[in-house]
Scaffold this motif. Structure first.
Motif, PDB file in Angstrom:
ATOM      1  N   UNK A  27       0.831  -1.196   0.000  1.00 48.64           N
ATOM      2  CA  UNK A  27       0.000   0.000   0.000  1.00 48.64           C
ATOM      3  C   UNK A  27       0.868   1.249   0.000  1.00 48.64           C
ATOM      4  N   UNK A  28       0.468   2.247  -0.771  1.00 47.70           N
ATOM      5  CA  UNK A  28       1.201   3.518  -0.836  1.00 47.70           C
ATOM      6  C   UNK A  28       0.207   4.647  -0.560  1.00 47.70           C
ATOM      7  N   UNK A  29       0.467   5.440   0.461  1.00 49.42           N
ATOM      8  CA  UNK A  29      -0.447   6.542   0.760  1.00 49.42           C
ATOM      9  C   UNK A  29      -0.366   7.590  -0.339  1.00 49.42           C
ATOM     10  N   UNK A  30      -1.521   7.983  -0.862  1.00 46.67           N
ATOM     11  CA  UNK A  30      -1.566   8.960  -1.935  1.00 46.67           C
ATOM     12  C   UNK A  30      -1.541  10.384  -1.414  1.00 46.67           C
ATOM     13  N   UNK A  31      -0.938  11.255  -2.202  1.00 49.79           N
ATOM     14  CA  UNK A  31      -0.963  12.690  -1.886  1.00 49.79           C
ATOM     15  C   UNK A  31      -2.360  13.236  -2.203  1.00 49.79           C
ATOM     16  N   UNK A  44       5.243   3.800  -7.396  1.00 46.17           N
ATOM     17  CA  UNK A  44       4.658   2.539  -7.833  1.00 46.17           C
ATOM     18  C   UNK A  44       5.558   1.798  -8.815  1.00 46.17           C
ATOM     19  N   UNK A  45       6.343   2.531  -9.604  1.00 44.82           N
ATOM     20  CA  UNK A  45       7.280   1.857 -10.497  1.00 44.82           C
ATOM     21  C   UNK A  45       8.370   1.126  -9.701  1.00 44.82           C
ATOM     22  N   UNK A  46       8.814   1.730  -8.615  1.00 45.13           N
ATOM     23  CA  UNK A  46       9.839   1.094  -7.782  1.00 45.13           C
ATOM     24  C   UNK A  46       9.301  -0.158  -7.101  1.00 45.13           C
ATOM     25  N   UNK A  47       8.049  -0.124  -6.654  1.00 47.35           N
ATOM     26  CA  UNK A  47       7.439  -1.296  -6.043  1.00 47.35           C
ATOM     27  C   UNK A  47       7.369  -2.446  -7.047  1.00 47.35           C
ATOM     28  N   UNK A  48       6.928  -2.151  -8.260  1.00 47.67           N
ATOM     29  CA  UNK A  48       6.840  -3.184  -9.292  1.00 47.67           C
ATOM     30  C   UNK A  48       8.231  -3.739  -9.607  1.00 47.67           C
ATOM     31  N   UNK A  49       9.207  -2.847  -9.759  1.00 43.61           N
ATOM     32  CA  UNK A  49      10.571  -3.287 -10.067  1.00 43.61           C
ATOM     33  C   UNK A  49      11.152  -4.156  -8.953  1.00 43.61           C
ATOM     34  N   UNK A  50      10.687  -3.924  -7.708  1.00 42.72           N
ATOM     35  CA  UNK A  50      11.177  -4.703  -6.562  1.00 42.72           C
ATOM     36  C   UNK A  50      10.426  -6.016  -6.374  1.00 42.72           C
ATOM     37  N   UNK A  53       3.339  -5.562  -5.654  1.00 47.08           N
ATOM     38  CA  UNK A  53       2.152  -5.050  -6.342  1.00 47.08           C
ATOM     39  C   UNK A  53       1.716  -3.769  -5.635  1.00 47.08           C
ATOM     40  N   UNK A  54       1.757  -2.616  -6.315  1.00 47.35           N
ATOM     41  CA  UNK A  54       1.386  -1.357  -5.652  1.00 47.35           C
ATOM     42  C   UNK A  54      -0.122  -1.205  -5.538  1.00 47.35           C
ATOM     43  N   UNK A  72      -5.582  -6.262   3.798  1.00 43.28           N
ATOM     44  CA  UNK A  72      -5.329  -6.663   2.417  1.00 43.28           C
ATOM     45  C   UNK A  72      -3.953  -6.286   1.894  1.00 43.28           C
ATOM     46  N   UNK A  73      -3.164  -5.603   2.701  1.00 44.61           N
ATOM     47  CA  UNK A  73      -1.815  -5.256   2.265  1.00 44.61           C
ATOM     48  C   UNK A  73      -0.783  -6.012   3.098  1.00 44.61           C
ATOM     49  N   UNK A  74       0.416  -6.125   2.536  1.00 42.24           N
ATOM     50  CA  UNK A  74       1.506  -6.839   3.198  1.00 42.24           C
ATOM     51  C   UNK A  74       2.630  -5.899   3.610  1.00 42.24           C
ATOM     52  N   UNK A  75       2.599  -4.694   3.085  1.00 44.67           N
ATOM     53  CA  UNK A  75       3.588  -3.685   3.414  1.00 44.67           C
ATOM     54  C   UNK A  75       2.999  -2.314   3.138  1.00 44.67           C
ATOM     55  N   UNK A  76       3.624  -1.265   3.704  1.00 44.55           N
ATOM     56  CA  UNK A  76       3.062   0.089   3.599  1.00 44.55           C
ATOM     57  C   UNK A  76       4.171   1.089   3.337  1.00 44.55           C
ATOM     58  N   UNK A  77       3.969   1.925   2.311  1.00 45.00           N
ATOM     59  CA  UNK A  77       4.848   3.065   2.058  1.00 45.00           C
ATOM     60  C   UNK A  77       4.093   4.333   2.417  1.00 45.00           C
ATOM     61  N   UNK A  78       4.690   5.139   3.289  1.00 40.06           N
ATOM     62  CA  UNK A  78       4.157   6.460   3.628  1.00 40.06           C
ATOM     63  C   UNK A  78       4.887   7.447   2.735  1.00 40.06           C
ATOM     64  N   UNK A  79       4.170   8.047   1.792  1.00 45.58           N
ATOM     65  CA  UNK A  79       4.809   8.833   0.744  1.00 45.58           C
ATOM     66  C   UNK A  79       5.077  10.261   1.190  1.00 45.58           C
ATOM     67  N   UNK A  80       5.808  10.992   0.326  1.00 46.79           N
ATOM     68  CA  UNK A  80       6.158  12.373   0.603  1.00 46.79           C
ATOM     69  C   UNK A  80       5.009  13.327   0.357  1.00 46.79           C
TER      70      UNK A  80
END
Length: 566
Positions: A27-31, A44-50, A53-54, A72-80
């Protein structure tokens, strides 16, 4: 294949495999800007490359939305993004504060706190590192101004690194980063990470550039933007790997039954606890059990010595447990047998089993065993700290009986007849061997660790372990710090060391876990029921099979219970 032929694209997908390979969902928090949820493509491109699934998470503070997202998520990115309103950390706004983003603050602070409680792997980026701090007891500079002696808001392209960072050598971050040069786009920074984090990287001027959890190796925040750097992918690969480990443990808990064989939470009932809340006074409640994916616990009626009217004292505790179960019957049930535990798990309910800690609950009357059997107890710990009328204790003993008393022998025989497990945690060494000889059934130690690793009379020697296993019994490793190591802070790694020593001595069929939560049990990494999924992650990392993990997570204990009841 034509660039614009949809059927060709679909054929290419379906020809590779019949169904998608399960990848960790990040999961990636949206601005939030101009009435829209937005996100830079680098995330999201970095998540896919790693290999992940973003999933973009919009800024919504609705509790059901957040909880369902976390399931439903396995990891979380808190965005800028923009500044955090300082009122959330109890501070008034500075004249140097830039634009706040009120739509993001509450949703992200809530999801961060709830994700932390579930030990979901997290990576905070720029504003995200500040969100980690603000949500979990830390503080943020509203403007680094006078503290900064190097430029932290670069004019160069985002892909261009502009200053170095100093990384702590013993940190998780040090194992991830190869290059120590980062980009920089911020005027705020973490000023105090709080107790839940430690600083693991700084800029040359001392500004905090990275923090990581002091409890969990899978929570990390960085002040720079790795999604814009050519060498930023390792951080995303780390997160995806941690998310995969989390999902494996999560899925394992869906299949196995997780039983903690000893907690003392009823001792806190007189303080007016709220079992249906995430109550800070107790280590075991419905929310923490849910967060840690724990199915069941044995709650004991602990009786100090002396106790006036001990039978009534124990009954009052069991009455309160039954009241709590009635109040939460949609989510919680009592269990007396292994079959009850599995039925409750299938129905989506947590289970409580009943036990007695200290045989003085009998008040010297053998017939009270039948009374407590009727109430549904699964075991009785023969003594506690100090000798009683059943046996001598491992602690504060005067050698009253030289082991098990004449009355104690009758108690053990009656427990065998009634199908109540004999628990020798707290029993002295002579009492232990006497009980093994007297009992016609295997005995258990519901919360005892290894004396070979920590020389404490409450722990079991290797000879005791071997004798216990030879009679078909089980020793449940406990996480009471003083029984795990001496003169050092205990951690989850010490728990694993004691467990694996017991496996080496007794074999995989004779071990388990009895936390002693709320009886001073709990260590770093296994501090309460919400953290028990960390135990499974450690077992999976050590390549234990699902069969063996089930044995450790209560299967061995339930085998003995089934045997004495048949």
């Amino acid at each position: 294949m034509s660039d614009f032929n949809l059927n060709d694209r679909l054929d290419a997908i379906y020809s590779q495999y019949p169904e998608a390979t399960r990848q960790p969902v990040i999961g990636i928090t949206g601005n939030y800007e101009d009435l829209a949820c937005k996100l830079g493509q680098g995330y999201y491109q970095s998540v896919v490359a790693a290999g992940g699934v973003p999933l973009i998470i919009p800024p919504i503070a609705d509790k059901d939305t957040i909880l369902n997202t976390l399931d439903r998520i396995d990891g979380l990115i808190l965005s800028g993004g923009g500044d955090i309103n300082p009122l959330w950390t109890g501070e008034e706004p500075s004249p140097l504060l830039h634009g706040i983003n009120k739509e993001r603050d509450l949703p992200e602070l809530l999801i961060t706190r709830l994700a932390y409680n579930r030990q979901i792997p997290m990576l905070g980026i720029c504003r995200g590192i500040q969100t980690l701090a603000a949500a979990l007891g830390g503080y943020v500079f509203q403007d680094i101004g006078a503290q900064a002696t190097i430029k932290h808001s670069q004019d160069a392209d985002r892909s261009e690194p502009t200053h170095t960072v100093i990384v702590e050598p013993d940190s998780t971050l040090s194992t991830i980063m190869e290059e120590r040069v980062v980009n920089s786009f911020h005027h705020q920074a973490v000023s105090d990470p709080g107790e839940k984090f430690r600083v693991v990287a700084t800029a040359p001027d001392g500004i905090i550039e990275a923090i990581e959890s002091t409890e969990y190796k899978s929570i990390l925040g960085v002040q720079w933007h790795p999604e814009c750097l050519a060498d930023g992918l390792p951080l995303f690969r780390w997160l995806v790997a941690e998310a995969k480990s989390y999902r494996e443990a999560h899925d394992m808990h869906n299949r196995v039954l997780t039983l903690d064989t000893h907690c003392d939470t009823p001792m806190f009932f007189p303080q007016g606890i709220h079992f249906d809340h995430r109550d800070p006074k107790i280590l075991v409640d419905l929310h923490k059990m849910t967060e840690g994916r724990q199915d069941a616990t044995v709650m004991v009626a602990y009786l100090p010595q002396p106790t006036e009217n001990p039978t009534a004292f124990a009954d009052n505790i069991f009455d309160k447990i039954e009241e709590i179960v009635r109040q939460n019957q949609d989510y919680l049930s009592l269990a007396r047998t292994p079959e009850d535990l599995w039925a409750n798990k299938r129905a989506g309910r947590k289970s409580i089993m009943l036990g007695i800690e200290n045989g003085i609950a009998l008040d010297g009357k053998l017939e009270n065993l039948q009374h407590f059997a009727d109430r549904g107890i699964v075991y009785m710990t023969l003594c506690h700290n100090g000798d009683n009328d059943i046996c001598d204790s491992a602690s504060r003993s005067n050698g009253t009986h030289g082991g098990v008393s004449v009355f104690g022998e009758k108690v053990i025989h009656e427990m065998n007849r009634l199908g109540i497990l004999v628990d020798l945690s707290h029993g002295g060494e002579k009492s232990f061997y006497d009980a093994l000889d007297i009992s016609s059934q295997p005995i258990v130690c519901s919360h005892s660790s290894s004396r070979a690793l920590c020389d404490h009379p409450r722990n079991l020697t290797d000879d005791q372990m071997r004798a216990l296993a030879a009679k078909g019994g089980v020793a449940q490793t406990t996480i009471y710090a003083g029984f795990l190591c001496q003169n050092a802070e205990a951690s989850i790694l010490d728990v694993l060391a004691h467990l694996e020593h017991a496996i080496q001595v007794m074999g995989i069929d004779h071990v388990g876990l009895g936390t002693d939560f709320d009886g001073d049990g709990g260590v770093r990494g296994l501090a309460n029921s919400s953290e028990l999924i960390n135990f499974t992650r450690q077992l999976l990392a050590r390549r234990y099979s699902e069969e063996d993990i089930q044995k450790i997570w209560g299967g061995n204990f339930l085998r003995v219970m089934q045997q004495i009841k048949s």
